[in-house]
Motif scaffolding. Structure first.
Motif, PDB file in Angstrom:
ATOM      1  N   TRP A  30       0.832  -1.200   0.000  1.00  0.00           N
ATOM      2  CA  TRP A  30       0.000   0.000   0.000  1.00  0.00           C
ATOM      3  C   TRP A  30       0.863   1.245   0.000  1.00  0.00           C
ATOM      4  O   TRP A  30       1.937   1.269   0.611  1.00  0.00           O
ATOM      5  CB  TRP A  30      -0.879   0.038   1.259  1.00  0.00           C
ATOM      6  N   ARG A  57      -6.570  -1.013   6.001  1.00  0.00           N
ATOM      7  CA  ARG A  57      -6.304  -1.684   4.729  1.00  0.00           C
ATOM      8  C   ARG A  57      -6.812  -3.120   4.857  1.00  0.00           C
ATOM      9  O   ARG A  57      -6.695  -3.729   5.915  1.00  0.00           O
ATOM     10  CB  ARG A  57      -4.816  -1.704   4.394  1.00  0.00           C
ATOM     11  N   GLN A  58      -7.337  -3.660   3.758  1.00  0.00           N
ATOM     12  CA  GLN A  58      -7.884  -5.017   3.805  1.00  0.00           C
ATOM     13  C   GLN A  58      -7.582  -5.731   2.491  1.00  0.00           C
ATOM     14  O   GLN A  58      -7.572  -5.122   1.424  1.00  0.00           O
ATOM     15  CB  GLN A  58      -9.395  -4.960   4.024  1.00  0.00           C
ATOM     16  N   ALA A 106      -3.850   1.593   9.480  1.00  0.00           N
ATOM     17  CA  ALA A 106      -2.805   2.390   8.847  1.00  0.00           C
ATOM     18  C   ALA A 106      -1.742   2.752   9.879  1.00  0.00           C
ATOM     19  O   ALA A 106      -2.021   2.871  11.067  1.00  0.00           O
ATOM     20  CB  ALA A 106      -3.414   3.657   8.259  1.00  0.00           C
ATOM     21  N   VAL A 130      -8.795  -5.719  -2.792  1.00  0.00           N
ATOM     22  CA  VAL A 130      -8.256  -4.930  -1.689  1.00  0.00           C
ATOM     23  C   VAL A 130      -9.175  -3.739  -1.443  1.00  0.00           C
ATOM     24  O   VAL A 130      -9.893  -3.284  -2.334  1.00  0.00           O
ATOM     25  CB  VAL A 130      -6.810  -4.455  -1.973  1.00  0.00           C
ATOM     26  N   GLN A 168      -9.524  -0.035   1.191  1.00  0.00           N
ATOM     27  CA  GLN A 168      -8.894   0.851   2.169  1.00  0.00           C
ATOM     28  C   GLN A 168      -9.853   1.992   2.486  1.00  0.00           C
ATOM     29  O   GLN A 168     -10.745   2.299   1.707  1.00  0.00           O
ATOM     30  CB  GLN A 168      -7.553   1.368   1.658  1.00  0.00           C
ATOM     31  N   SER A 184      -8.867   5.307   3.706  1.00  0.00           N
ATOM     32  CA  SER A 184      -8.094   6.512   4.018  1.00  0.00           C
ATOM     33  C   SER A 184      -8.871   7.793   3.732  1.00  0.00           C
ATOM     34  O   SER A 184      -8.506   8.853   4.212  1.00  0.00           O
ATOM     35  CB  SER A 184      -6.798   6.526   3.201  1.00  0.00           C
ATOM     36  N   TRP A 227      -1.827   0.633  -4.859  1.00  0.00           N
ATOM     37  CA  TRP A 227      -1.558  -0.755  -4.447  1.00  0.00           C
ATOM     38  C   TRP A 227      -0.541  -1.264  -5.450  1.00  0.00           C
ATOM     39  O   TRP A 227      -0.870  -1.486  -6.619  1.00  0.00           O
ATOM     40  CB  TRP A 227      -2.866  -1.537  -4.471  1.00  0.00           C
TER      41      TRP A 227
END
Length: 103
Positions: free
Chosen positions: A27, A35-36, A54, A80, A82, A84, A90
């Motif tokens: 990332w 994040r996943q 994060a 994925v 995220q 944020s 990524w």
């Protein structure tokens, strides 16, 4: 098998068996959110998922591994996510599938 023109996000198996599936990426550094990384078989999420918070000024690497029993023509995808609040890159991705045994 993998097609770069039709459903390029999928790895499809040609032979039934047990498979080792691995995915990994990095990332972009950002201090907010989580994040996943998740695995899907034929469009349905399986129980394999990883989640991390994060961390300030770091570009965290995430990976996921699963051993899956698959039938011929099933496909696996990695996704994925995220939180944020903005776009994050990524990078350095890898996504692999290896047959361990036939069924």
């Amino acid at each position: 098998y993998h097609s770069t023109s039709t459903n390029p996000s999928r790895l499809t198996v040609a032979t039934a068996g047990k498979y080792l599936v691995t995915a990994r990426g990095v990332w972009e550094a950002h201090a907010t959110g989580f994040r996943q990384i998740l695995l899907f078989v034929n469009g349905s999420q399986i129980n394999s998922a990883k989640l991390m918070d994060a961390v300030d000024n770091t570009a965290p690497t995430m990976d996921i591994t699963a051993i899956l029993k698959l039938t011929a023509s099933q496909y696996v995808e990695v996704k994925v996510w995220q939180s944020s609040g903005g776009l994050l890159n990524w990078t350095s991705q890898s996504f692999e599938i290896v047959r361990l045994t036939t069924e």
